[in-house]
Write a protein that holds these residues in place. Structure first.
Motif, short mmCIF file in Angstrom:
data_model
loop_
_atom_site.label_atom_id
_atom_site.label_comp_id
_atom_site.label_asym_id
_atom_site.label_seq_id
_atom_site.Cartn_x
_atom_site.Cartn_y
_atom_site.Cartn_z
N TYR A 1 38.94 30.68 53.39
CA TYR A 1 37.59 30.30 52.99
C TYR A 1 36.85 29.68 54.16
O TYR A 1 37.37 28.81 54.86
N ASP B 1 26.95 30.87 43.65
CA ASP B 1 26.67 31.30 45.03
C ASP B 1 27.74 30.81 45.99
O ASP B 1 28.08 31.50 46.94
N THR B 2 28.25 29.61 45.74
CA THR B 2 29.26 29.05 46.64
C THR B 2 30.50 28.66 45.84
O THR B 2 30.43 28.39 44.64
N THR B 3 31.62 28.61 46.50
CA THR B 3 32.90 28.27 45.87
C THR B 3 32.94 26.79 45.51
O THR B 3 32.54 25.93 46.31
N PRO C 1 30.18 27.12 54.03
CA PRO C 1 28.84 27.24 54.61
C PRO C 1 28.39 25.90 55.19
O PRO C 1 28.84 24.84 54.75
N ASP D 1 30.30 33.51 48.05
CA ASP D 1 30.52 33.34 49.49
C ASP D 1 31.97 33.60 49.90
O ASP D 1 32.32 33.46 51.06
N TRP D 2 32.82 34.02 48.92
CA TRP D 2 34.23 34.30 49.24
C TRP D 2 34.69 35.54 48.46
O TRP D 2 35.65 35.52 47.74
N ARG D 3 33.97 36.61 48.67
CA ARG D 3 34.26 37.86 47.95
C ARG D 3 35.47 38.59 48.52
O ARG D 3 36.01 39.49 47.88
N THR E 1 32.15 35.63 41.55
CA THR E 1 31.56 36.32 42.71
C THR E 1 30.39 37.24 42.37
O THR E 1 29.80 37.82 43.27
N THR F 1 26.78 38.58 41.68
CA THR F 1 25.44 38.20 42.14
C THR F 1 24.41 39.02 41.39
O THR F 1 24.75 39.85 40.54
#
Length: 528
Positions: free
Chosen positions: A495, A443-445, A498, A488-490, A405, A407
């Motif tokens: 879930y 950025d994404t799971t 996107p 995207d899943w902090r 997670t 960034t």
């Protein structure tokens, strides 16, 4: 100036990708059969002739043409690095993925004369041109993805099917070196490892075949925006000399066009790929015009030239199989053929080399999911993606959960891997555990799995969490089914995937085959 082609000679940076001598494949001491099989100096764009031309030739001199064809193994990499076979769509149709590959080997008198660079005679061949041709399952569209020869990739272990020689896996090697690691089957294996796209067939064509087939067609129109002469003060260049505007090129002049770097745009292999795309598109249009004339002599010449030039995998090893393939490809309208180049950026460590970007990953996904690169797809009936490997019961699937997670502006969400692992246990995945040993950045799971025998388990995990199948990927960087919780899943326990963007990246520089106005930009230093 003579139009006899000269070598597009390598700069010092280029030469790190060429091997001289050594090794059995391509060496001067091999037997005649192996030498003929590797006489493959070529340009991949001329394969459009083979693909679209042999259909009209039919079964002329059937056995004679079959005897012309040379064959080699499709994939000689390890099973763990191979992509799963492509599944049929809801209508039971399956896409076709064909790798067009070619060597710069100068191992025959004819290829040496055309290729120049005498000091490289008999060296290990390099796959200097590589294009993945994808035909949609419903045969409504076709996509071509070129990979620059200077791309750095991770190569799988390959085993030469003839000698038994084993080439160990390598990291950050130039993609064109794959051909010298046991043959075209290693180039196929390298593509599958990089893209996770299952490749059904490969085709190679020799260098001299470019000339004979270009002559058989009768010329292909190409365009430059200024007078060009591809030759500098040191003799670098293909020798191509054309006037501004459109010219029909054939024979050796066509070969010069396909080999030219010096004089097009920035003089890079990326510019050469653009020129090859323009030629390939023009060739498709010319072939389809010629096919309507039903000229038996011309079609016979194409068939002779094509089969003499080709090396294919056993699945394409007869004229009948090539005929059937050509019939499938001819179903695609010219206006639905899209040429692209793999999005890339210059490497920060090795000068002159490039690496795939995130846009390349997206482009590979679009091809893998059979999404048209021209953006003209109609909504297709879908079915849930399955796997050749059935999933185990949820409580038997071992899952490692990693916290990805972090960034550029935020630290990792504290305890996120432990929280999501607990969530999975509550959902019945009793063997889910947090993995604190690594903190990737995503950025994404994503769900990753190392080999085809765990693909079903990975897909089952994704389905349980609502993660799209496009976020399930094979990776040899993990040892088992691994859930990477992305930025995207902090927070939260559910879930929310996107919305996927299925547009072809601008960086792929798409060119439609029906575009008759494409014209190569000429470097002012190479005008006359």
């Amino acid at each position: 100036m003579s139009l006899t082609p000269q070598a597009d000679q390598d700069t010092p940076d280029d030469q790190s990708g060429r091997h001289r001598g050594g090794g059995r494949r391509g060496g001067g001491g091999t037997d005649g059969r192996r030498r003929r099989r590797r006489a493959l100096r070529w340009s991949a764009t001329v394969l459009a002739v083979v693909i679209l031309g042999t259909a009209g030739a039919g079964y002329l001199y059937y056995q004679h043409l079959n005897d012309n064809l040379k064959k080699d193994d499709l994939n000689i990499g390890d099973a763990k690095d191979r992509a799963a076979e492509t599944e049929a769509n809801a209508a039971g149709q399956t896409p076709l993925n064909i790798l067009l590959i070619g060597s710069d080997a100068r191992d025959s008198k004819e290829n040496q004369k055309l290729g120049g660079a005498k000091e490289t005679f008999g060296g290990v061949p390099l796959a200097d041109v590589q294009m993945l041709l994808h035909v949609s399952a419903d045969r409504t569209n076709m996509s071509v993805v070129s990979m620059p020869r200077d791309t750095l990739v991770d190569m799988p272990k390959c085993t030469d099917p003839d000698s038994g020689d084993v080439y160990q896996a390598r990291q950050r090697a130039m993609t064109n070196q794959s051909l010298g690691r046991g043959g075209p089957g290693c180039t196929v294996a390298t593509w599958e490892k990089l893209t996770d796209i299952h490749i059904d067939h490969f085709m190679m064509i020799d260098f001299s075949g470019v000339v004979s087939m270009a002559d058989a067609i009768g010329g292909v129109p190409v365009c430059v925006n200024a007078n060009i002469e591809s030759k500098d003060s040191k003799g670098h260049g293909s020798g191509l000399k054309l006037e501004k505007g459109t010219t029909y090129v054939k024979g050796e002049q066509a070969l010069q066009w396909l080999r030219t770097r010096y004089g097009f745009e920035d003089g890079s292999d990326l510019a050469r790929a653009k020129a090859q795309h323009q030629y390939m598109n023009s060739m498709v249009r010319e072939l389809r015009k010629s096919a309507k004339l039903s000229n038996p002599g011309k079609l016979r010449a194409l068939a002779e030239a094509a089969t003499n030039a080709l090396t294919v995998d056993p699945g394409l090893g007869t004229v009948a199989k090539l005929y059937d393939l050509a019939g499938e490809l001819k179903k695609v309208p010219t206006s639905r053929i899209t040429m692209t180049t793999m999005p890339n950026e210059y490497d920060t460590i090795q000068t002159g080399r490039v690496v795939p970007t995130e846009d390349a990953t997206k482009l590979f996904r679009l091809v893998r999911e059979d999404i048209a690169l021209d953006g003209k797809d109609k909504k297709k009936p879908t079915k849930e993606k399955g796997s050749a490997d059935p999933a185990a019961a949820d409580d038997e699937i071992a899952v490692q959960v990693q916290n990805g997670t972090r960034t550029d502006t935020l630290a990792p969400a504290s305890g996120r891997a432990t929280t999501v692992a607990g969530l999975l246990v509550d959902k019945g995945f009793a063997r889910a555990v947090a993995d604190p040993s690594t903190t990737p950045v995503e950025d994404t799971t994503l769900v990753r799995y190392p080999s085809a025998d765990l693909e079903g388990d990975a897909q089952r995990l994704a389905k349980a969490l609502g993660i799209p199948t496009s976020a399930v990927e094979k990776s040899t960087n993990v040892s088992g089914v691994t859930l990477v919780v992305g930025a995207d899943w902090r927070e939260g326990t559910a879930y929310k995937a996107p919305k996927e963007d299925d547009r072809t990246p601008d960086t792929a520089e798409a060119l439609n085959a029906s575009d008759t106005k494409a014209c190569m930009k000429v470097d002012p230093d190479f005008t006359w």
